[in-house]
Design a protein around this motif. Structure first.
Motif, PDB file in Angstrom:
ATOM      1  N   LEU A 129       0.817  -1.205   0.000  1.00  0.00           N
ATOM      2  CA  LEU A 129       0.000   0.000   0.000  1.00  0.00           C
ATOM      3  C   LEU A 129       0.855   1.261   0.000  1.00  0.00           C
ATOM      4  O   LEU A 129       0.557   2.233  -0.707  1.00  0.00           O
ATOM      5  N   ASN A 133      -5.585   9.424  -5.659  1.00  0.00           N
ATOM      6  CA  ASN A 133      -4.426   9.303  -6.537  1.00  0.00           C
ATOM      7  C   ASN A 133      -4.840   9.480  -7.990  1.00  0.00           C
ATOM      8  O   ASN A 133      -5.911   9.033  -8.404  1.00  0.00           O
ATOM      9  N   ARG A 161      -3.856   4.348  -8.115  1.00  0.00           N
ATOM     10  CA  ARG A 161      -5.192   4.212  -7.554  1.00  0.00           C
ATOM     11  C   ARG A 161      -5.608   2.755  -7.605  1.00  0.00           C
ATOM     12  O   ARG A 161      -5.638   2.139  -8.670  1.00  0.00           O
ATOM     13  N   ASP A 192      -9.816   0.216   3.491  1.00  0.00           N
ATOM     14  CA  ASP A 192      -8.814   1.218   3.867  1.00  0.00           C
ATOM     15  C   ASP A 192      -7.906   1.541   2.686  1.00  0.00           C
ATOM     16  O   ASP A 192      -7.606   2.722   2.429  1.00  0.00           O
ATOM     17  N   ALA A 193      -7.468   0.516   1.953  1.00  0.00           N
ATOM     18  CA  ALA A 193      -6.590   0.738   0.794  1.00  0.00           C
ATOM     19  C   ALA A 193      -7.300   1.551  -0.284  1.00  0.00           C
ATOM     20  O   ALA A 193      -6.708   2.440  -0.907  1.00  0.00           O
ATOM     21  N   ALA A 221      -9.755   3.694   0.177  1.00  0.00           N
ATOM     22  CA  ALA A 221      -9.917   5.069   0.656  1.00  0.00           C
ATOM     23  C   ALA A 221      -8.604   5.840   0.581  1.00  0.00           C
ATOM     24  O   ALA A 221      -8.579   7.023   0.194  1.00  0.00           O
ATOM     25  N   ARG A 222      -7.506   5.183   0.924  1.00  0.00           N
ATOM     26  CA  ARG A 222      -6.213   5.873   0.974  1.00  0.00           C
ATOM     27  C   ARG A 222      -5.629   6.142  -0.404  1.00  0.00           C
ATOM     28  O   ARG A 222      -4.731   6.972  -0.543  1.00  0.00           O
ATOM     29  N   THR A 223      -6.117   5.442  -1.438  1.00  0.00           N
ATOM     30  CA  THR A 223      -5.611   5.690  -2.795  1.00  0.00           C
ATOM     31  C   THR A 223      -6.649   6.377  -3.679  1.00  0.00           C
ATOM     32  O   THR A 223      -6.383   6.625  -4.860  1.00  0.00           O
ATOM     33  N   GLN A 257       0.769   4.427  -2.750  1.00  0.00           N
ATOM     34  CA  GLN A 257       0.628   5.839  -2.409  1.00  0.00           C
ATOM     35  C   GLN A 257       1.810   6.646  -2.932  1.00  0.00           C
ATOM     36  O   GLN A 257       1.647   7.734  -3.479  1.00  0.00           O
TER      37      GLN A 257
END
Length: 238
Positions: free
Chosen positions: A94, A131, A103, A123-124, A126-128, A98
């Motif tokens: 992950l 991008n 994405r 979570d992955a 949401a965090r990307t 980032q």
């Protein structure tokens, strides 16, 4: 997402969207007298090699068939091994996604997976989500026939039959935010689509290679892209 057809010649650009049916982990392990789990672990390393190679080649979207809706028929122990590898892949890679502005996208109903895996995936995603670089789409608990069935049902609920056309169907597919599929590769010498991206593959170039997935890497992907560049895509024309 639809675009006008591009008629590729010998100097064609790199395909925008490449999909891969990653096949051969079990045979790779069997040839080495190893358990199937070892083949799946080697397959994860191939995923890392190929995703990095795709970025280096300038491929906008890479879609990988990781777990089909039919894979639930496999032994529980093997499914457990695959879930463990998925956990490890997300946790370890992950940060690279980032850093490289990748994405992550998921095709399929991954919410059938164990709760902790679903949480990791959410979570992955949401965090990307913000991008803006290349997309990595992973098909998890995915089947193309189920995808098309869901799309048809949703359209039938809100549109009269005469308004349901190809564009409407494409707008309901899970790949709607990705470029049109240009190239679909299957490894391990098998010659079938196995319920993968059936609609999207209508005019994609197909490439079947003998290489087992754990042995597939940057050189093999580059060769596939070069092969794609030599093809003439007529989309039904002359």
């Amino acid at each position: 997402m639809s675009t006008a057809p591009v008629f590729a010649g010998p100097d064609a650009a790199v395909p925008r969207h490449v999909a891969i049916i990653m096949d051969g982990n079990g045979r790779w392990a069997k040839r080495r007298l190893l358990p199937r789990a070892a083949g799946h672990r080697a397959g994860v390393e191939a995923v890392r090699r190929v995703t990095r190679a795709a970025r280096a080649l300038g491929i906008e979207a890479l879609t990988l068939y990781a777990f089909s809706s039919e894979n639930w028929r496999r032994p529980a122990e093997e499914i457990g091994d695959l879930m463990g590898l998925l956990r490890l892949f997300i946790r370890s890679d992950l940060a690279e996604f980032q850093r490289e502005n990748v994405r992550l996208r998921i095709l399929g109903d991954y919410r059938r997976f164990p709760t902790d895996v679903v949480t990791l995936i959410d979570d992955a995603l949401a965090r990307t989500a913000a991008n803006t670089g290349p997309s990595l789409a992973i098909a998890l608990n995915y089947g193309a026939q189920a995808e098309l069935t869901r799309a048809a049902r949703r359209l039938a609920e809100r549109l009269p039959p005469e308004q349901i056309d190809e564009a409407a169907i494409e707008g309901e597919l899970e790949t709607r935010e990705l470029p049109p599929l240009d190239l679909l590769i299957r490894t391990s010498g098998e010659h079938r689509l196995s319920n993968f991206l059936l609609w999207q593959a209508a005019y994609a170039e197909l490439l079947f290679v003998d290489t087992l997935w754990p042995d597939f890497g940057a050189d093999e992907l580059s060769a596939a892209v070069a092969d794609f560049g030599q093809r003439q895509r007529r989309f039904g024309g002359l």
